[in-house]
Write an enzyme that holds these catalytic residues in place. Structure first.
Site, PDB file in Angstrom:
ATOM      1  N   TRP A  30       0.794  -1.291  -0.057  1.00  0.00           N
ATOM      2  CA  TRP A  30      -0.114   0.008   0.147  1.00  0.00           C
ATOM      3  C   TRP A  30       0.802   1.369  -0.029  1.00  0.00           C
ATOM      4  O   TRP A  30       0.367   2.359  -0.530  1.00  0.00           O
ATOM      5  CB  TRP A  30      -1.142  -0.145   1.073  1.00  0.00           C
ATOM      6  N   GLN A 117     -13.143  -6.709   5.006  1.00  0.00           N
ATOM      7  CA  GLN A 117     -12.411  -6.516   6.362  1.00  0.00           C
ATOM      8  C   GLN A 117     -11.201  -6.045   5.978  1.00  0.00           C
ATOM      9  O   GLN A 117     -10.445  -6.357   4.875  1.00  0.00           O
ATOM     10  CB  GLN A 117     -12.286  -8.125   7.115  1.00  0.00           C
ATOM     11  N   HIS A 118     -10.463  -5.295   6.794  1.00  0.00           N
ATOM     12  CA  HIS A 118      -9.171  -4.479   6.832  1.00  0.00           C
ATOM     13  C   HIS A 118      -8.165  -5.693   6.937  1.00  0.00           C
ATOM     14  O   HIS A 118      -8.075  -6.261   7.885  1.00  0.00           O
ATOM     15  CB  HIS A 118      -8.816  -3.167   7.474  1.00  0.00           C
ATOM     16  N   THR A 119      -7.310  -6.030   5.711  1.00  0.00           N
ATOM     17  CA  THR A 119      -6.065  -6.766   5.902  1.00  0.00           C
ATOM     18  C   THR A 119      -5.024  -6.330   5.473  1.00  0.00           C
ATOM     19  O   THR A 119      -4.808  -5.612   4.318  1.00  0.00           O
ATOM     20  CB  THR A 119      -6.694  -8.259   5.037  1.00  0.00           C
ATOM     21  N   ASP A 133      -9.202   3.193   5.939  1.00  0.00           N
ATOM     22  CA  ASP A 133      -8.185   2.921   4.796  1.00  0.00           C
ATOM     23  C   ASP A 133      -8.518   2.138   3.743  1.00  0.00           C
ATOM     24  O   ASP A 133      -8.063   2.340   2.593  1.00  0.00           O
ATOM     25  CB  ASP A 133      -6.779   2.265   5.458  1.00  0.00           C
ATOM     26  N   ARG A 196      -5.569  11.043   9.030  1.00  0.00           N
ATOM     27  CA  ARG A 196      -5.340  10.611   7.713  1.00  0.00           C
ATOM     28  C   ARG A 196      -6.594   9.448   7.587  1.00  0.00           C
ATOM     29  O   ARG A 196      -7.047   9.450   6.216  1.00  0.00           O
ATOM     30  CB  ARG A 196      -4.148   9.531   7.956  1.00  0.00           C
ATOM     31  N   TRP A 200      -8.590   9.617   3.832  1.00  0.00           N
ATOM     32  CA  TRP A 200      -8.990   8.541   2.918  1.00  0.00           C
ATOM     33  C   TRP A 200     -10.347   8.574   2.625  1.00  0.00           C
ATOM     34  O   TRP A 200     -10.807   8.274   1.470  1.00  0.00           O
ATOM     35  CB  TRP A 200      -8.624   7.199   3.713  1.00  0.00           C
TER      36      TRP A 200
END
Length: 351
Positions: A30, A117-119, A133, A196, A200
């Site tokens: 990222w 899901q954030h991974t 994010d 931040r 986003w």
């Protein structure tokens, strides 16, 4: 929107920032995804073919070295691939784009009503957690692909992600966004309005609102427009005198953070509310003051998980250059350049 800036000086600053970015040891993750998204926007704003050629050379070298599997975060690299494919029509870029989309649609972990899901790795790092994010890394990428390929299912899925991230992360009373949400515990963990995270959200919502043809035909878009309006209305009141926004938005003693400031200001430019001009101007001046002569974007906070408390956020180091700092600064400079040049053309057009 009126912004006082010299187009040629903006281009020189963009060029220095792009050059510095390519000198960084970025990987297929990222930080590189955000950095090269910024370079892509710089290419779109300036037409500088060298930026495109350098991105293509970087991808070719990385493909030869070999790629690992995808995560939600590594899908951020898809933004650059989209630009490369749009410009070259080389099928190898489309193959990578399709592979990332296949991962997001069929393999990425989801929870609740199919919320991503954030991974950050192949592990289940943050079970049933929703982070702001993800909107940049995955949802906005999915939307861009859906628009580019005319695939409505991707547009619908992307807007579905925006809808649920808004529902989980935006505080309706303040308009601000929390960093994360834990679906298992039904809470926002430390409950911090991290700058931040708000960048986003604001930046991707503004780009989604601008980039989806006939967006008014998609009910979730009404949700996005209202969310962005209320968020920016709240954020503008929290700007510091030097033009920056604090890394914790509603904590006056928080240090000014440049990547968040760039993302928020770029969202304001994209949204186009003329009453935001003074806030954009202050933010632009603040960001430019934090770009070194060699193109390094300074005062960018390091990678930040959803911390346990405000001290955790305030303690994140901001000494080093970061890919997301370079990328978001370039996104702002590109948006400002496009606006300044458009204003110049409009003024030059006779009645």
């Amino acid at each position: 929107m009126k912004i006082q800036a010299d187009a040629q000086e903006l281009k020189r600053t963009i060029d220095r920032a792009v050059e510095y970015t390519f000198g960084m040891d970025l990987t297929w993750d990222w930080p590189g995804g955000v950095a090269f998204y910024g370079v892509s926007r710089a290419f779109e704003a300036t037409g500088e073919k060298a930026y495109l050629e350098k991105m293509a050379a970087w991808v070719d070298e990385y493909l030869e070295a070999g790629l690992s599997g995808w995560t939600v975060n590594t899908c951020a690299m898809g933004h650059m691939l989209l630009t490369l494919y749009e410009q070259t029509k080389d099928p190898k870029y489309l193959e990578l784009i399709d592979s990332k989309i296949d991962y997001l649609e069929h393999k990425a972990l989801r929870f609740g009503d199919r919320v991503l899901q954030h991974t950050v790795s192949a592990n289940n790092d943050f079970p049933e957690q929703c982070w702001a994010d993800t909107l940049f890394m995955a949802a906005y990428f999915m939307l861009r692909v859906g628009v580019a390929k005319g695939e409505k299912r991707l547009v619908d899925d992307a807007l579905h992600q925006f809808l649920w991230h808004i529902n989980y992360l935006q505080d309706e009373n303040t308009g601000l966004w929390y960093h994360g949400y834990n679906h298992l515990k039904k809470d926002h963990m430390s409950g911090i309005y991290w700058a931040r995270a708000n960048a986003w959200a604001a930046y991707t919502m503004s780009r989604a609102a601008k980039g989806l043809p006939e967006g008014y035909l998609y009910p979730p878009m009404m949700h996005i427009w209202s969310s962005l309006r209320d968020q920016l209305a709240a954020i503008k009141r929290l700007q510091k005198e030097d033009g920056l926004w604090g890394t914790v938005l509603d904590y006056p003693e928080a240090y000014g953070e440049v990547s968040a400031t760039a993302g928020i200001a770029a969202a304001m430019v994209t949204q186009g509310n003329p009453l935001h001009s003074k806030h954009v101007q202050k933010a632009l001046d603040g960001v430019l003051a934090n770009i070194a002569a060699n193109g390094r974007v300074m005062n960018v906070s390091g990678g930040t998980a959803v911390m346990n408390d405000i001290e955790g956020y305030l303690g994140i180091d901001r000494k080093w250059a970061q890919g997301w700092g370079q990328g978001l600064a370039l996104a702002l400079l590109a948006a400002v350049l496009e606006t300044v040049e458009a204003n110049g053309r409009n003024q030059a057009t006779p009645d």
